[in-house]
Scaffold this active site. Structure first.
Site, PDB file in Angstrom:
ATOM      1  N   LYS A 194      -6.797   7.417   1.004  1.00  0.00           N
ATOM      2  CA  LYS A 194      -5.361   7.651   1.185  1.00  0.00           C
ATOM      3  C   LYS A 194      -4.613   7.219  -0.069  1.00  0.00           C
ATOM      4  O   LYS A 194      -4.547   6.035  -0.382  1.00  0.00           O
ATOM      5  CB  LYS A 194      -4.805   6.876   2.378  1.00  0.00           C
ATOM      6  CG  LYS A 194      -3.391   7.363   2.712  1.00  0.00           C
ATOM      7  CD  LYS A 194      -2.593   6.421   3.557  1.00  0.00           C
ATOM      8  CE  LYS A 194      -1.900   5.348   2.765  1.00  0.00           C
ATOM      9  NZ  LYS A 194      -0.876   5.845   1.803  1.00  0.00           N
ATOM     10  N   CYS A 199      -0.753  -4.580 -11.834  1.00  0.00           N
ATOM     11  CA  CYS A 199      -0.932  -5.867 -11.141  1.00  0.00           C
ATOM     12  C   CYS A 199      -1.381  -6.958 -12.105  1.00  0.00           C
ATOM     13  O   CYS A 199      -1.127  -8.133 -11.873  1.00  0.00           O
ATOM     14  CB  CYS A 199      -1.875  -5.755  -9.947  1.00  0.00           C
ATOM     15  SG  CYS A 199      -3.043  -4.435 -10.092  1.00  0.00           S
ATOM     16  N   GLU A 237       5.714 -11.763  -7.855  1.00  0.00           N
ATOM     17  CA  GLU A 237       5.399 -10.546  -8.595  1.00  0.00           C
ATOM     18  C   GLU A 237       6.618  -9.613  -8.587  1.00  0.00           C
ATOM     19  O   GLU A 237       7.137  -9.272  -7.525  1.00  0.00           O
ATOM     20  CB  GLU A 237       4.204  -9.841  -7.951  1.00  0.00           C
ATOM     21  CG  GLU A 237       3.714  -8.685  -8.777  1.00  0.00           C
ATOM     22  CD  GLU A 237       2.460  -8.036  -8.216  1.00  0.00           C
ATOM     23  OE1 GLU A 237       2.383  -7.845  -6.994  1.00  0.00           O
ATOM     24  OE2 GLU A 237       1.557  -7.714  -9.017  1.00  0.00           O
ATOM     25  N   GLU A 282      -7.806  -5.775  -3.835  1.00  0.00           N
ATOM     26  CA  GLU A 282      -7.285  -6.084  -5.171  1.00  0.00           C
ATOM     27  C   GLU A 282      -5.772  -6.116  -5.029  1.00  0.00           C
ATOM     28  O   GLU A 282      -5.135  -5.081  -4.809  1.00  0.00           O
ATOM     29  CB  GLU A 282      -7.766  -5.020  -6.163  1.00  0.00           C
ATOM     30  CG  GLU A 282      -7.715  -5.497  -7.601  1.00  0.00           C
ATOM     31  CD  GLU A 282      -6.523  -4.941  -8.338  1.00  0.00           C
ATOM     32  OE1 GLU A 282      -5.547  -5.714  -8.484  1.00  0.00           O
ATOM     33  OE2 GLU A 282      -6.556  -3.775  -8.729  1.00  0.00           O
TER      34      GLU A 282
HETATM   35  P1  ADP Z   1       3.241  -1.476  -3.222  1.00  0.00           P
HETATM   36  O1  ADP Z   1       4.134  -2.616  -2.911  1.00  0.00           O
HETATM   37  O2  ADP Z   1       2.562  -1.543  -4.520  1.00  0.00           O
HETATM   38  O3  ADP Z   1       3.809  -0.132  -2.857  1.00  0.00           O
HETATM   39  P2  ADP Z   1       1.735  -1.458  -0.816  1.00  0.00           P
HETATM   40  O4  ADP Z   1       0.751  -2.517  -0.490  1.00  0.00           O
HETATM   41  O5  ADP Z   1       2.958  -1.355   0.006  1.00  0.00           O
HETATM   42  O6  ADP Z   1       1.987  -1.670  -2.341  1.00  0.00           O
HETATM   43  O7  ADP Z   1       1.043  -0.032  -0.824  1.00  0.00           O
HETATM   44  C1  ADP Z   1      -0.253   0.211  -1.320  1.00  0.00           C
HETATM   45  C2  ADP Z   1      -0.921   1.231  -0.431  1.00  0.00           C
HETATM   46  O8  ADP Z   1      -1.066   0.679   0.876  1.00  0.00           O
HETATM   47  C3  ADP Z   1      -0.144   2.519  -0.254  1.00  0.00           C
HETATM   48  O9  ADP Z   1      -1.066   3.591  -0.205  1.00  0.00           O
HETATM   49  C4  ADP Z   1       0.532   2.322   1.103  1.00  0.00           C
HETATM   50  O10 ADP Z   1       0.846   3.523   1.756  1.00  0.00           O
HETATM   51  C5  ADP Z   1      -0.531   1.554   1.860  1.00  0.00           C
HETATM   52  N1  ADP Z   1      -0.053   0.753   2.991  1.00  0.00           N
HETATM   53  C6  ADP Z   1       1.184   0.244   3.199  1.00  0.00           C
HETATM   54  N2  ADP Z   1       1.214  -0.461   4.340  1.00  0.00           N
HETATM   55  C7  ADP Z   1      -0.041  -0.411   4.891  1.00  0.00           C
HETATM   56  C8  ADP Z   1      -0.662  -0.947   6.069  1.00  0.00           C
HETATM   57  N3  ADP Z   1      -0.001  -1.698   6.924  1.00  0.00           N
HETATM   58  N4  ADP Z   1      -1.978  -0.692   6.274  1.00  0.00           N
HETATM   59  C9  ADP Z   1      -2.683   0.044   5.395  1.00  0.00           C
HETATM   60  N5  ADP Z   1      -2.148   0.587   4.282  1.00  0.00           N
HETATM   61  C10 ADP Z   1      -0.851   0.372   4.013  1.00  0.00           C
END
Ligand code: ADP
Length: 490
Positions: free
Chosen positions: A196, A304, A401, A270
């Site tokens: 995804k 990151c 961050e 990560e």
């Molecule tokens: P950022 O703050 O860098 O956007 P996120 O951790 O929110 O990082 O997003 C990184 C990835 O994780 C994206 O593909 C996002 O859609 C997905 N994501 C966000 N929330 C969840 C969740 N609860 N479970 C699994 N994947 C998630």
């Protein structure tokens, strides 16, 4: 003095006044709408819903992307399981390698189009997607392909076996490269994949799906499902997944860890970082300043491992600060499609709001702000390169961050003070040390709590080198043999 100021001003003006050199967007074939890539075909989502992906540099819509719900995630996992049981795990390893080599070659052939799409969808300067993201993505497939039929040498006497179906979730900062980091080792070790991409930057992952079709990768070996956090959560919670590989925020990493606790699912996470770059008085100062600039302003600070904290030995503080300010003034901020641009667009409005909020917090906490005097484009999401001085260890800008082009500068007198200050963070992903003395480098690298430490350079990557963090930066390593290890049972 007056003369050197004038010379400097001339230099700034000439840097900013370069004639525009825009890359053409004509090569990018972007469909009006993208479906889900399941079992080798593009399929409409059962949700019947789509979301927009926009160009953050102009705020214009690029395409509509399918939103995968629970039923779609299930379909993708079932396709990956079938492909694993019936095709992929039975294939001789050298046949698997051929597919992966082929994918690498097609990425190279389509490099220019992929770079343009990466820049249009994500806002990063074209020179970065062209010179770093796309070649590195091809390299990861190439490197891992080489291991596919040599796993018994990679893990001698340990009889490595694939885990099964890997669920992979990636962020928006290096969209195609993160997909390659995750997919290539999984395939080389005989696993199948449901990936995804991040909701802001799905396009190059969907282009990669087209490349899988062109490479004749057997249906179901890699499935790409698009959507936001809910789709990611459905993937994490699906019982048919054997391994979760996640790159993203520490916050979501913690949620994932809780969700998989008590299951048999393996994980590599990560997560965030707050890297320290440390400059000693004996460092090659000009080279160090260039490295600091590259470390935090590269990719708008959307990295990151960005060197977002700088520790300068007190005796060279004034000199380093002046050189940093001078260099920031020469950075070209604006249209990411221009080949001269150093700092492109912030990936989304939401991320720009986060960064701007930290700029306020930094000033409220008493730090002094310095920003480039450059003008920003009227439309799109942009942030000037920013440095903060008078920063205390306790300040939020020194601890949290920011994920933007913002550098927090502090000073130190002794090696022990530098180590203590650098380690005073919840994260532990990366660090940089700048000094003329090899002994100092070895001393620092053994005491800094960071997964990756660069010496007299910064932000250098290679598919053969493992990457990953300590503490709240996550666990597990990606890249190199360690990266393959995350996808095998031994
Ligand atoms: P950022 O703050 O860098 O956007 P996120 O951790 O929110 O990082 O997003 C990184 C990835 O994780 C994206 O593909 C996002 O859609 C997905 N994501 C966000 N929330 C969840 C969740 N609860 N479970 C699994 N994947 C998630």
């Amino acid at each position: 003095m007056a003369k050197s100021k004038n010379t400097l001003k001339l230099k700034f003006d000439s840097a900013r006044n370069l004639d525009p050199a825009p890359e053409s967007a004509a090569i990018a074939k972007i469909a009006d709408r993208y479906e889900l890539f399941i079992n080798g075909k593009f399929e409409k989502p059962s949700s019947k819903k789509y979301f927009d992906t926009i160009n953050p540099a102009t705020e214009e819509k690029l395409s509509s992307i399918a939103l995968a719900n629970k039923a779609d995630v299930d379909k993708a996992v079932v396709a990956a399981r079938n492909a694993y049981d019936k095709v992929w795990k039975k294939l001789p390893a050298k046949e698997r390698a051929k597919y992966i080599f082929r994918i690498s070659r097609i990425i190279q052939e389509k490099a220019r189009e992929l770079a343009v799409i990466e820049t249009l969808d994500g806002g990063k300067p074209i020179k970065e997607s062209r010179d770093f993201d796309i070649p590195a993505a091809a390299n990861h497939f190439f490197y891992n392909a080489g291991w596919a039929d040599k796993l018994e040498y990679a893990f001698p006497n340990r009889n490595p076996k694939p885990l099964g179906v890997a669920g992979q979730i990636i962020p928006w900062n290096f969209p195609l490269l993160m997909a390659a980091w995750k997919i290539a080792p999984a395939l080389a070790t005989g696993n199948t994949v449901v990936l995804k991409p991040a909701e802001n930057t799905s396009l190059t992952a969907l282009k990669l799906a087209e490349i899988f079709q062109e490479a004749d990768l057997p249906p179901g070996v890699v499935n790409i499902i698009t959507g936001a956090g809910n789709t990611g959560a459905e993937l994490v919670n699906h019982p048919g997944i054997n391994k979760i590989a996640f790159t993203g925020s520490t916050e979501v990493g913690k949620i994932i860890q809780k969700s998989i606790a008590g299951t048999n699912k393996k994980a590599t996470l990560e997560l965030g970082g707050k890297a320290a770059n440390i400059i000693f008085e004996d460092a090659p100062i000009d080279q160090a300043v260039e490295g600091i600039i590259n470390g935090i302003f590269f990719n708008q600070g959307h990295v990151c491992c960005a060197g977002s904290r700088l520790f300068v030995q007190e005796s060279v503080y004034k000199l380093v600060l002046q050189k940093l300010k001078d260099r920031i003034e020469t950075l070209i901020v604006g249209n990411p499609m221009d080949k001269n641009t150093d700092i492109g667009a912030i990936n989304s409005k939401q991320q720009l709001d986060v960064i701007n909020n930290y700029l306020k917090i930094g000033q409220q906490e008493g730090s002094e702000i310095f920003q480039s005097s450059c003008a920003l484009p009227k439309k799109g999401f942009y942030c000037k390169p920013t440095i903060f001085t008078n920063v205390a260890q306790s300040h939020r800008i020194a601890q949290e961050e920011i994920f933007g082009p913002v550098l927090a500068i502090q000073t130190f007198r002794t090696i022990d003070e530098a180590i203590e200050k650098a380690n005073n963070t919840a994260f532990g992903l990366s660090a940089g040390v700048w000094t003329d003395k090899g002994s100092k480098i070895f001393n620092m690298t053994s005491k800094l709590r960071a997964g990756v430490i660069w010496a007299n350079t910064y932000n250098k990557f290679d598919p053969t080198s493992p990457f990953g963090g300590y503490k709240e930066s996550g666990f597990g390593r990606e890249g190199g043999l360690h990266g393959l290890g995350g996808y095998v049972e031994v």
